[in-house]
Design a protein around this motif. Structure first.
Motif, PDB file in Angstrom:
ATOM      1  N   ARG A 161       7.001   3.927  -2.125  1.00 58.03           N
ATOM      2  CA  ARG A 161       5.676   4.336  -2.584  1.00 58.03           C
ATOM      3  C   ARG A 161       4.825   3.216  -3.162  1.00 58.03           C
ATOM      4  N   THR A 162       5.357   2.017  -3.288  1.00 58.44           N
ATOM      5  CA  THR A 162       4.691   0.968  -4.054  1.00 58.44           C
ATOM      6  C   THR A 162       3.241   0.766  -3.635  1.00 58.44           C
ATOM      7  N   ASP A 163       2.997   0.576  -2.352  1.00 57.44           N
ATOM      8  CA  ASP A 163       1.632   0.343  -1.877  1.00 57.44           C
ATOM      9  C   ASP A 163       0.790   1.611  -1.958  1.00 57.44           C
ATOM     10  N   THR A 164       1.427   2.759  -1.741  1.00 58.47           N
ATOM     11  CA  THR A 164       0.698   4.030  -1.813  1.00 58.47           C
ATOM     12  C   THR A 164       0.139   4.242  -3.210  1.00 58.47           C
ATOM     13  N   LEU A 165       0.969   3.980  -4.218  1.00 56.40           N
ATOM     14  CA  LEU A 165       0.524   4.164  -5.599  1.00 56.40           C
ATOM     15  C   LEU A 165      -0.480   3.088  -6.009  1.00 56.40           C
ATOM     16  N   ALA A 166      -0.284   1.851  -5.557  1.00 58.45           N
ATOM     17  CA  ALA A 166      -1.246   0.797  -5.866  1.00 58.45           C
ATOM     18  C   ALA A 166      -2.619   1.125  -5.278  1.00 58.45           C
ATOM     19  N   ALA A 167      -2.632   1.666  -4.059  1.00 59.61           N
ATOM     20  CA  ALA A 167      -3.895   2.046  -3.417  1.00 59.61           C
ATOM     21  C   ALA A 167      -4.607   3.146  -4.190  1.00 59.61           C
ATOM     22  N   LEU A 168      -3.840   4.021  -4.843  1.00 61.99           N
ATOM     23  CA  LEU A 168      -4.423   5.116  -5.609  1.00 61.99           C
ATOM     24  C   LEU A 168      -5.299   4.593  -6.743  1.00 61.99           C
TER      25      LEU A 168
END
Length: 639
Positions: A161-168
């Protein structure tokens, strides 16, 4: 007549801007598509690193400050990264759903992706201002982002999820930066840098906003840009000096960066040092170019996806990719000069957001030099190009039907690809069976496939075969040690004790600091001590000392190894209970009990739930009673 004239003047506006309900459809449809495509992933299991992160590592983080300043000696924790908000997300979800939960964790990552899709639509709508069909382009951008198969790793894998959460955090930070530029809203001025800081504290790639933001401030059209039939060309643009006019925003972004660096240093996290794969500059440049070629190819045509990629594209593919990117960059610069900045925005986003992931290709930092999940953020640039192309085509009446058909076909094919790829991520067995078929020389893939078979407990021979292939193909000692350890576990389950001992000793030989084989050796010898005592009626304390030696080594290398601590306490207690009752042995028993008491304190410090400590206390209580009776008996003998 006057009324008719006024109405006729309003007609173009109704054609230029979509009505309110249609705009809502443009916003909502991509988000709904994202939810529908990934909703089945809620029923997926835990794969790859999910179990160790959610059950073993996160259990060591007890307070909010632990997320920002990680405790020492967390098993396999990547201390060279500083991602406190990522850790906090695990802690919060673990609290909400429980350590054993799976569905809740999956649902949260899917929710992050749905929210990101919504933000992507808004960003695209801003970037396409001045275009008559901007909302169609924004919807196409969001729909492709929602359905892009390259996102399955970031959405279907809990700990991916690292990039998914950073994009949020990163996407709304950019949105609000434009809001501040256009309206000078004080709330946007403060909230945008705060969200940027959150993105950086989630993943280092969030710092890419510092490179992207000047282009967005300069190239995103002003809100009063006049709609035109000329595709993405705008008649009123934000000036290139816009980023200078937004100097308060830059001051706060600089302050946010300083806060990030201060926290990172305060946590003891450095920049990290990793060995280069080569000392030849040309070879390193070639690997960077090949990694760029891989990412471009996967973003444009995401076929033959794999959880692990051990080989980079060849020279021809790299040359084609570099030429394409160079050519598109020159094309974008020319179009930007003529007032069409959308193309430059897209390529800048792709390049800058991808930049933090490229060094992995030249560092001995990970098993694979590239990974699909690193494309979650950069893919927005490609999706934006897709939306801009649709707007260009819709501006030409002869192309409209064809363009709409192609756009629908692309999104439909992408959706099918996402559904197929998401099915691969539903279980460890499906994922690693797919991976070894595509990467047969990956030792890690074979090791994970063996683990998947072993966890099921029904296919020990298949697990053993996979682990043996892993030993032959692994190129690092730790990987071979993990496989040897698992081979020992399989032999032990099959009753082949000598083969198990040989495998565990091989594991400690490959990587002495690896705690698991030391625990397995100690546990095996402790069980043999019990077996000899039960079957032969004698207590082989030499066996017990050997077991204790291995268990001590296990907790030395992994101080949070609760099972090893408990078994070590058990060994001390056996000495207290079964040493012959003599004065000298009573003294030895007191020493053993003292060791057990110290080990119980060490166990309690790493056992927040207290279940292991409770078992240890029960053992110690029995030992104290035995020792008390033994001391009385020795005193009686003395008298």
């Amino acid at each position: 007549m006057g009324t008719k004239q006024k109405r006729s003047r309003r007609l173009p506006a109704t054609h230029t801007e979509a009505t309110r309900w249609r705009r809502s459809l443009f916003w909502v449809f991509p988000a709904i598509l994202a939810a529908v495509l990934f909703l089945p992933a809620v029923e997926s299991g835990r794969v790859w690193d999910d179990t160790i992160v959610l059950e073993t590592q996160i259990s060591a983080f007890r307070t909010a400050s632990d997320a920002f300043f990680p405790p020492d000696l967390v098993p396999q924790w990547p201390y060279y990264y500083y991602r406190p908000l990522l850790t906090a997300s695990y802690m919060i979800e673990r609290y909400l759903f429980g350590a054993e939960a799976t569905q809740g964790f999956h649902a949260m990552v899917i929710a992050y992706h749905v929210a990101n899709t919504f933000f992507v639509v808004l960003l695209a709508a801003m970037a396409l201002r001045g275009s008559r069909y901007r909302w169609w382009g924004a919807m196409a951008t969001g729909a492709l982002f929602a359905a892009h198969p390259i996102h399955t790793e970031s959405v279907c894998w809990i700990t991916g999820r690292t990039d998914t959460l950073a994009a949020l955090f990163l996407f709304p930070a950019l949105l609000l930066a434009i809001v501040y530029r256009d309206h000078r809203s004080s709330w946007a001025l403060w909230l945008s840098p705060l969200l940027f800081l959150c993105a950086a504290l989630t993943k280092e790639a969030g710092l890419a906003a510092l490179g992207v933001l000047p282009f967005w401030l300069a190239l995103v059209p002003a809100p009063n840009a006049i709609a035109s039939n000329e595709g993405t060309k705008r008649s009123q643009a934000a000036p290139w000096s816009s980023w200078r006019a937004a100097w308060p925003l830059w001051v706060l972004y600089g302050a946010a960066t300083l806060v990030y660096l201060t926290l990172r240093v305060g946590a003891g996290t450095g920049s990290g040092t990793s060995e280069l794969v080569s000392r030849q500059p040309l070879e390193l440049l070639g690997r960077l170019s090949s990694a760029l070629a891989y990412y471009l190819a996967k973003a444009v045509v995401p076929v033959s996806q794999s959880a692990l990629v051990t080989t980079l594209p060849g020279m021809l593919a790299t040359l084609v990719a570099v030429t394409a990117i160079t050519g598109f960059t020159f094309f974008s610069l020319r179009r930007a000069k003529s007032g069409q900045g959308i193309w430059l925005l897209a390529i800048v986003w792709f390049g800058i957001s991808l930049l933090p992931s490229l060094p992995i290709a030249v560092l001995r930092l990970a098993e694979a030099p590239v990974a699909e999940r690193y494309l979650y953020l950069p893919s927005f640039g490609l999706c934006l190009i897709f939306g801009a192309l649709l707007v260009e085509a819709l501006s030409r009446s002869s192309w409209r039907n064809f363009a709409v058909g192609i756009a629908i076909a692309v999104i439909f094919v992408a959706s099918l690809g996402t559904l197929r790829r998401a099915a691969v991520w539903r279980s460890d067995l499906a994922l690693w069976s797919d991976t070894v078929a595509k990467e047969p020389n990956s030792g890690l893939a074979w090791s994970e496939l063996g683990k998947a078979h072993l966890d099921r407990g029904r296919s020990l021979e298949k697990a053993l075969e996979a682990y043996e292939k892993s030993v032959r193909t692994h190129n690092d000692s730790m990987g071979r040690a993990i496989s040897f350890n698992s081979i020992g576990v399989i032999h032990a389950r099959q009753g082949r004790e000598e083969e198990a001992l040989v495998a565990w000793l091989a594991a400690t030989g490959e990587e002495p600091s690896y705690a698991s084989p030391s625990y397995n050796l100690g546990n095996f010898l402790a069980r043999r001590f019990e077996s000899v005592a039960r079957q032969e009626g004698r207590f082989d304390f030499q066996l017990l000392d050997e077991a204790r030696s291995h268990l001590s080594r296990a907790v030395e290398h992994d101080p949070r190894y609760r099972k090893a601590w408990l078994r070590l306490i058990w060994c001390d207690v056996q000495k207290v209970m079964y040493l012959p009752v003599t004065q000298s042995n009573v003294n030895l028993a007191r020493v053993a009990l003292g060791d057990a008491e110290k080990n119980r304190l060490s166990l309690a410090s790493v056992d927040p739930e207290g279940s292991f400590t409770q078992q240890a206390e029960q053992l110690l209580q029995r030992a104290r009673e035995f020792l008390g009776r033994g001391a009385v008996e020795v005193e009686g003998q003395t008298r």
